[in-house]
Scaffold this motif. Structure first.
Motif, PDB file in Angstrom:
ATOM      1  N   SER A 118      26.861  17.437 104.148  1.00 23.70           N
ATOM      2  CA  SER A 118      26.122  17.759 105.132  1.00 23.70           C
ATOM      3  C   SER A 118      26.186  16.584 106.095  1.00 23.70           C
ATOM      4  CB  SER A 118      24.801  18.058 104.900  1.00 23.70           C
ATOM      5  OG  SER A 118      23.930  16.984 104.384  1.00 23.70           O
ATOM      6  N   LYS A 119      26.048  16.581 107.595  1.00 26.50           N
ATOM      7  CA  LYS A 119      25.727  15.458 108.188  1.00 26.50           C
ATOM      8  C   LYS A 119      24.565  14.538 108.036  1.00 26.50           C
ATOM      9  CE  LYS A 119      26.209  14.187 113.088  1.00 26.50           C
ATOM     10  NZ  LYS A 119      24.835  13.449 113.267  1.00 26.50           N
ATOM     11  N   GLU A 120      23.667  15.317 107.442  1.00 30.42           N
ATOM     12  CA  GLU A 120      22.390  14.667 106.919  1.00 30.42           C
ATOM     13  C   GLU A 120      22.531  13.489 105.891  1.00 30.42           C
ATOM     14  OE1 GLU A 120      22.356  17.830 107.597  1.00 30.42           O
ATOM     15  OE2 GLU A 120      21.316  17.789 109.754  1.00 30.42           O
ATOM     16  N   ALA A 121      23.238  14.043 104.887  1.00 30.28           N
ATOM     17  CA  ALA A 121      23.782  13.211 103.857  1.00 30.28           C
ATOM     18  C   ALA A 121      24.451  12.129 104.118  1.00 30.28           C
ATOM     19  CB  ALA A 121      24.335  14.285 102.735  1.00 30.28           C
ATOM     20  N   ILE A 122      25.520  12.325 105.130  1.00 31.88           N
ATOM     21  CA  ILE A 122      26.417  11.226 105.600  1.00 31.88           C
ATOM     22  C   ILE A 122      25.538  10.202 106.274  1.00 31.88           C
ATOM     23  CG2 ILE A 122      28.321  10.602 107.000  1.00 31.88           C
ATOM     24  CD1 ILE A 122      29.335  11.750 104.539  1.00 31.88           C
ATOM     25  N   GLU A 123      24.559  10.419 107.217  1.00 32.08           N
ATOM     26  CA  GLU A 123      23.689   9.781 108.100  1.00 32.08           C
ATOM     27  C   GLU A 123      23.015   8.673 107.313  1.00 32.08           C
ATOM     28  OE1 GLU A 123      23.340   9.340 111.216  1.00 32.08           O
ATOM     29  OE2 GLU A 123      24.693  11.115 111.821  1.00 32.08           O
ATOM     30  N   TRP A 124      22.850   8.702 106.014  1.00 32.66           N
ATOM     31  CA  TRP A 124      22.169   7.726 105.291  1.00 32.66           C
ATOM     32  C   TRP A 124      23.122   6.629 104.990  1.00 32.66           C
ATOM     33  CZ3 TRP A 124      17.367   6.962 104.054  1.00 32.66           C
ATOM     34  CH2 TRP A 124      16.632   7.988 104.094  1.00 32.66           C
ATOM     35  N   ALA A 125      24.377   6.657 105.196  1.00 30.93           N
ATOM     36  CA  ALA A 125      25.247   5.339 105.204  1.00 30.93           C
ATOM     37  C   ALA A 125      24.903   4.471 106.143  1.00 30.93           C
ATOM     38  CB  ALA A 125      26.903   5.870 105.129  1.00 30.93           C
ATOM     39  N   PHE A 126      24.656   5.237 107.530  1.00 32.53           N
ATOM     40  CA  PHE A 126      24.185   4.299 108.779  1.00 32.53           C
ATOM     41  C   PHE A 126      22.892   3.513 108.476  1.00 32.53           C
ATOM     42  CE2 PHE A 126      22.163   3.576 112.449  1.00 32.53           C
ATOM     43  CZ  PHE A 126      22.798   2.838 113.302  1.00 32.53           C
ATOM     44  N   SER A 127      21.963   4.438 107.921  1.00 28.02           N
ATOM     45  CA  SER A 127      20.575   3.901 107.441  1.00 28.02           C
ATOM     46  C   SER A 127      20.612   2.558 106.558  1.00 28.02           C
ATOM     47  CB  SER A 127      19.806   4.776 106.958  1.00 28.02           C
ATOM     48  OG  SER A 127      19.608   5.676 108.150  1.00 28.02           O
ATOM     49  N   PHE A 128      21.361   2.932 105.458  1.00 19.80           N
ATOM     50  CA  PHE A 128      21.828   1.752 104.548  1.00 19.80           C
ATOM     51  C   PHE A 128      22.310   0.406 105.125  1.00 19.80           C
ATOM     52  CE2 PHE A 128      21.988   5.209 101.012  1.00 19.80           C
ATOM     53  CZ  PHE A 128      20.556   5.149 100.889  1.00 19.80           C
TER      54      PHE A 128
END
Length: 454
Positions: A49-59
């Motif tokens: 999901s896009k939500e799961a991928i978004e964590w890469a940017f947050s990290f």
């Protein structure tokens, strides 16, 4: 110090030794903000999901701040070592991100691919971001002693403008060579740019870092030269400005769709990136003319409160579709927040140097960037939570490149994000007025002005 210094056959120049390498470094690492251009494509390619991928940017943002905080002393001691670390980490992190996208395409829904992207884009690139962001800042302030706000603003503007410059290139590469190859190509390009910046970066010949008995005091000793509340105030208002900026900017494209501006998203995103970069340069250059740089933050927060309050009172996001006046008000808010978000970044190092001197500025600036780390985990995540749990979704249709498309939006949810941001902006303004005290220079100037009137 003059612009040029003749040393051993080599003409040392503030533009060649500071400004150009700073732009090469910051225009490379600033492309981290292009994440939204390919995050959805990565999600589809590897089966998450896009939500799961978004964590890469947050990290990535989290480790940017934390690496700056923990590696600030290395930057202080040796800018060549730190800029080389930045070059290797950023370029290798980007190349590895490409590899794990490639791997995920061949092993659909693979946890190895997902966590590999977290590691590469989040941690490895994050370390490159933190050290690369810090490395040229002190050097710029040493070279441009009389206009240090302009100098740091120029570099940090490069970080902000990177998105506007790189976005069309990345979109073109995605179409021509595909996602993972795009990352490999850019890894090579940014390695060359950053390595050239690393080679050129040089402190003025007359500046020598204190050694041995002359060694500068510890960071804690430096911070104790002012009331602790002073530094806490700077850290908190910096954190709040980033949190509010990310909260609104992360919903920017969806808000444009609510206003019926879907066909103009590309242009509006470029304009907002220009405002972001312009705020970094303009606010910091303006601060050079002020007795107390903290005045800039007061202006940023007052403008942000005024425009946010106006959109809340008019229900601009909720009722803006088809209403030209409301559309103008909401777009103006987005531009003001982008400019203030950028200006908050560019004024932090100079505000800190005014309060605590240049001796340990890289280390102190690094610790202060930990605010960016925590804001990266809270700003867009809180906004997403508000949008998800308030209001209701509706489907809208719009034309894009001659095709009829659909999008799910939540106008009430986006409107509710503003209640969160205006409350924080008000707190930040209070911190500016109460905790962050004027510098000794500002107090002396005020006293002299009062004595002249008497």
């Amino acid at each position: 110090m003059s612009g040029e210094v003749k040393t051993g056959g080599w003409r040392q120049n503030k533009w060649i030794s500071a400004a150009i390498p700073a732009l090469l470094l910051h225009c490379s690492i600033g492309t981290v903000y292009c994440w939204s251009l390919f995050s959805e494509g990565i999600a589809e390619h590897i089966g998450y999901s896009k939500e799961a991928i978004e964590w890469a940017f947050s990290f990535a943002i989290f480790f940017l701040g934390m690496s700056a905080a923990f590696l600030g002393n290395i930057v202080e001691k040796d800018i060549h070592k730190s800029s080389l670390i930045a070059t290797i980490c950023f370029a290798s992190g980007m190349a590895l991100t490409g590899y794990f996208i490639y791997y995920g395409g061949h092993h659909y829904h693979s946890k190895v691919a997902l966590f590999g992207i977290y590691l590469s884009y989040g941690f490895i690139m994050g370390v490159g971001l933190g050290t690369g962001y810090l490395s040229p800042v002190k050097t710029l302030m040493l070279w441009f002693k009389d206009r240090k706000g302009l100098a740091t603003g120029l570099a940090v503007a490069g970080f902000g403008a990177a998105k506007a410059i790189a976005s069309p290139i990345m979109e073109s590469l995605q179409k021509s060579v595909g996602l993972y190859k795009m990352f490999w190509i850019l890894a090579g390009v940014y390695f060359v740019m950053m390595f050239v910046g690393h080679l050129l970066l040089k402190k003025p010949e007359g500046w020598h870092e204190p050694q041995g008995k002359e060694a500068k005091p510890s960071i804690m000793q430096t911070l104790k030269t002012k009331p602790l509340g002073n530094y806490i105030g700077i850290w908190l208002m910096f954190y709040i400005n980033i949190t509010c900026g990310l909260a609104l900017i992360s919903q920017e494209k969806a808000i444009y769709k609510c206003l019926g501006l879907a066909a103009s998203i590309g242009i509006l995103s470029t304009v907002s990136a220009i405002f972001n970069a312009g705020g970094r340069l303009g606010f910091s250059a303006w601060a050079d003319t002020m007795k107390d740089r903290n005045t800039i933050y007061k202006l940023i927060f007052i403008l942000s409160i005024a425009f946010t309050g106006l959109v809340i009172l008019t229900q601009g996001i909720k009722k803006g579709d088809g209403n030209t006046l409301l559309i103008v008000i909401v777009v103006a808010l987005i531009m003001v927040v982008n400019a203030g978000y950028g200006g908050g970044f560019s004024n932090v190092p100079t505000l800190l140097s005014d309060h605590y001197g240049m001796g340990s500025i890289s280390a102190i600036h690094g610790i202060t960037l930990s605010a960016w780390a925590f804001a990266g985990l809270t700003g867009n995540q809180v906004a997403s939570y508000i949008v998800k749990h308030t209001g209701s979704n509706k489907v809208i249709t719009y034309m894009e490149k001659g095709e009829l498309r659909e999008a799910v939006v939540n106008p009430v949810g986006y409107q509710n994000v503003l209640y969160f941001t205006i409350a924080l902006y008000i707190i930040a303004l209070i911190l500016c007025l109460v905790l962050v005290r004027p510098t000794d220079k500002a107090l002396e100037a005020k006293a002299a002005k009062k004595a002249a009137k008497a």
